[in-house]
Design a protein around this motif. Structure first.
Motif, PDB file in Angstrom:
ATOM      1  N   LEU A  85       0.866  -1.178   0.000  1.00  0.00           N
ATOM      2  CA  LEU A  85       0.000   0.000   0.000  1.00  0.00           C
ATOM      3  C   LEU A  85       0.903   1.229   0.000  1.00  0.00           C
ATOM      4  O   LEU A  85       1.377   1.666   1.037  1.00  0.00           O
ATOM      5  CB  LEU A  85      -0.908  -0.002   1.233  1.00  0.00           C
ATOM      6  N   LYS A  86       1.150   1.768  -1.174  1.00  0.00           N
ATOM      7  CA  LYS A  86       2.068   2.892  -1.331  1.00  0.00           C
ATOM      8  C   LYS A  86       1.275   4.128  -1.747  1.00  0.00           C
ATOM      9  O   LYS A  86       0.784   4.197  -2.866  1.00  0.00           O
ATOM     10  CB  LYS A  86       3.140   2.553  -2.376  1.00  0.00           C
ATOM     11  N   ASP A  87       1.125   5.060  -0.813  1.00  0.00           N
ATOM     12  CA  ASP A  87       0.351   6.287  -1.034  1.00  0.00           C
ATOM     13  C   ASP A  87      -1.098   5.944  -1.401  1.00  0.00           C
ATOM     14  O   ASP A  87      -1.614   6.353  -2.435  1.00  0.00           O
ATOM     15  CB  ASP A  87       1.003   7.162  -2.107  1.00  0.00           C
ATOM     16  N   SER A 109      -0.724  -5.058   9.770  1.00  0.00           N
ATOM     17  CA  SER A 109       0.642  -5.510  10.069  1.00  0.00           C
ATOM     18  C   SER A 109       1.077  -6.643   9.153  1.00  0.00           C
ATOM     19  O   SER A 109       2.266  -6.949   9.070  1.00  0.00           O
ATOM     20  CB  SER A 109       0.774  -5.915  11.546  1.00  0.00           C
ATOM     21  N   ASP A 110       0.150  -7.255   8.427  1.00  0.00           N
ATOM     22  CA  ASP A 110       0.498  -8.282   7.433  1.00  0.00           C
ATOM     23  C   ASP A 110       0.992  -7.678   6.117  1.00  0.00           C
ATOM     24  O   ASP A 110       1.513  -8.377   5.262  1.00  0.00           O
ATOM     25  CB  ASP A 110      -0.715  -9.172   7.127  1.00  0.00           C
ATOM     26  N   CYS A 111       0.786  -6.373   5.931  1.00  0.00           N
ATOM     27  CA  CYS A 111       1.176  -5.709   4.675  1.00  0.00           C
ATOM     28  C   CYS A 111       2.692  -5.692   4.500  1.00  0.00           C
ATOM     29  O   CYS A 111       3.452  -5.735   5.470  1.00  0.00           O
ATOM     30  CB  CYS A 111       0.690  -4.260   4.668  1.00  0.00           C
ATOM     31  N   ASN A 112       3.106  -5.554   3.260  1.00  0.00           N
ATOM     32  CA  ASN A 112       4.504  -5.309   2.949  1.00  0.00           C
ATOM     33  C   ASN A 112       4.834  -3.913   3.504  1.00  0.00           C
ATOM     34  O   ASN A 112       4.192  -2.938   3.136  1.00  0.00           O
ATOM     35  CB  ASN A 112       4.706  -5.354   1.435  1.00  0.00           C
ATOM     36  N   GLN A 113       5.816  -3.827   4.372  1.00  0.00           N
ATOM     37  CA  GLN A 113       6.116  -2.551   5.018  1.00  0.00           C
ATOM     38  C   GLN A 113       6.985  -1.620   4.179  1.00  0.00           C
ATOM     39  O   GLN A 113       7.129  -0.452   4.494  1.00  0.00           O
ATOM     40  CB  GLN A 113       6.765  -2.801   6.382  1.00  0.00           C
ATOM     41  N   PHE A 114       7.550  -2.105   3.085  1.00  0.00           N
ATOM     42  CA  PHE A 114       8.416  -1.277   2.261  1.00  0.00           C
ATOM     43  C   PHE A 114       7.584  -0.170   1.601  1.00  0.00           C
ATOM     44  O   PHE A 114       6.640  -0.428   0.863  1.00  0.00           O
ATOM     45  CB  PHE A 114       9.129  -2.116   1.200  1.00  0.00           C
ATOM     46  N   LEU A 115       7.916   1.073   1.872  1.00  0.00           N
ATOM     47  CA  LEU A 115       7.250   2.272   1.360  1.00  0.00           C
ATOM     48  C   LEU A 115       5.764   2.332   1.714  1.00  0.00           C
ATOM     49  O   LEU A 115       4.969   2.967   1.017  1.00  0.00           O
ATOM     50  CB  LEU A 115       7.435   2.407  -0.151  1.00  0.00           C
ATOM     51  N   LEU A 116       5.371   1.687   2.811  1.00  0.00           N
ATOM     52  CA  LEU A 116       3.984   1.712   3.266  1.00  0.00           C
ATOM     53  C   LEU A 116       3.576   3.147   3.594  1.00  0.00           C
ATOM     54  O   LEU A 116       4.206   3.815   4.407  1.00  0.00           O
ATOM     55  CB  LEU A 116       3.821   0.825   4.505  1.00  0.00           C
ATOM     56  N   GLN A 117       2.524   3.623   2.927  1.00  0.00           N
ATOM     57  CA  GLN A 117       2.003   4.963   3.184  1.00  0.00           C
ATOM     58  C   GLN A 117       0.505   4.944   2.928  1.00  0.00           C
ATOM     59  O   GLN A 117       0.058   4.683   1.799  1.00  0.00           O
ATOM     60  CB  GLN A 117       2.673   6.013   2.296  1.00  0.00           C
ATOM     61  N   ILE A 118      -0.271   5.185   3.997  1.00  0.00           N
ATOM     62  CA  ILE A 118      -1.723   5.127   3.913  1.00  0.00           C
ATOM     63  C   ILE A 118      -2.334   6.319   4.645  1.00  0.00           C
ATOM     64  O   ILE A 118      -1.705   6.894   5.527  1.00  0.00           O
ATOM     65  CB  ILE A 118      -2.264   3.800   4.506  1.00  0.00           C
ATOM     66  N   LYS A 120       4.832   6.889   9.999  1.00  0.00           N
ATOM     67  CA  LYS A 120       5.159   8.292  10.235  1.00  0.00           C
ATOM     68  C   LYS A 120       4.279   9.191   9.369  1.00  0.00           C
ATOM     69  O   LYS A 120       4.033   8.903   8.203  1.00  0.00           O
ATOM     70  CB  LYS A 120       6.630   8.562   9.902  1.00  0.00           C
ATOM     71  N   ALA A 121       3.792  10.271   9.990  1.00  0.00           N
ATOM     72  CA  ALA A 121       3.011  11.307   9.299  1.00  0.00           C
ATOM     73  C   ALA A 121       1.745  10.760   8.628  1.00  0.00           C
ATOM     74  O   ALA A 121       1.313  11.258   7.599  1.00  0.00           O
ATOM     75  CB  ALA A 121       3.876  12.053   8.289  1.00  0.00           C
ATOM     76  N   THR A 122       1.143   9.766   9.237  1.00  0.00           N
ATOM     77  CA  THR A 122      -0.105   9.209   8.718  1.00  0.00           C
ATOM     78  C   THR A 122      -1.273  10.081   9.182  1.00  0.00           C
ATOM     79  O   THR A 122      -1.287  10.573  10.301  1.00  0.00           O
ATOM     80  CB  THR A 122      -0.289   7.761   9.216  1.00  0.00           C
ATOM     81  N   LYS A 123      -2.269  10.262   8.299  1.00  0.00           N
ATOM     82  CA  LYS A 123      -3.432  11.091   8.621  1.00  0.00           C
ATOM     83  C   LYS A 123      -4.671  10.215   8.801  1.00  0.00           C
ATOM     84  O   LYS A 123      -5.003   9.408   7.937  1.00  0.00           O
ATOM     85  CB  LYS A 123      -3.679  12.114   7.522  1.00  0.00           C
TER      86      LYS A 123
END
Length: 159
Positions: free
Chosen positions: A66-68, A82-91, A109-112
């Motif tokens: 989930l990237k952007d 927490s099961d997601c791929n954490q690389f570049l995770l941004q939601i 970080k900086a999640t809205k």
């Protein structure tokens, strides 16, 4: 890994509880009023996608990227992020029901989060530095060893 790439597609009112969403890379796609209840979204890649008025409750997210990705007016009950791929995770989340969701040990970080219901959500050991929680309800949410430095909870309640 996703071999298929779908770019700038719009998916309207589709029921993925009945059929499976293809494992693919979805770039700049919109999912509108789709039903993903109990669906398996594992191993798919979503880049700069928006989910509007969708029900993703209890869906599987094993190695999902989930990237952007933005969720608006979505029902996301019991999702295990927490099961997601954490690389570049941004939601980000706006007007969403995230009750019983799990964010264990994620770096967000900086999640809205805006106007969200976060009842019994587990943020254990999650990094939420500089995140914004605008008008969110945290009834019985768990914040054990969570990093909340510079996070904004000013308009939220029940935490």
């Amino acid at each position: 890994m996703a071999d298929k790439i779908l770019d700038n597609q719009v998916f309207d009112k589709l029921d993925y509880a009945e059929k499976t969403l293809d494992i693919a890379e979805y770039d700049n796609c919109s999912f509108n009023a789709c039903n993903f209840l109990n669906s398996d979204l594992s191993h798919s890649i979503f880049i700069e996608c928006t989910f509007n008025d969708c029900d993703l409750s209890m869906s599987q997210l094993k190695s999902t990227s989930l990237k952007d990705v933005t969720f608006k007016n979505c029902k996301l009950l019991g999702l295990d992020f927490s099961d997601c791929n954490q690389f570049l995770l941004q939601i980000s989340f706006e007007n969403c029901n995230l009750n019983l969701a799990l964010f264990y040990q994620l770096k967000l970080k900086a999640t809205k989060f805006t106007n969200c219901s976060l009842h019994e959500v587990d943020f254990t050991e999650t990094e939420l530095t500089s995140s914004t929680f605008d008008n969110c309800d945290f009834q019985r949410a768990i914040f054990a060893n969570t990093i909340l430095e510079k996070s904004d909870f000013r308009t939220s309640y029940n935490y």
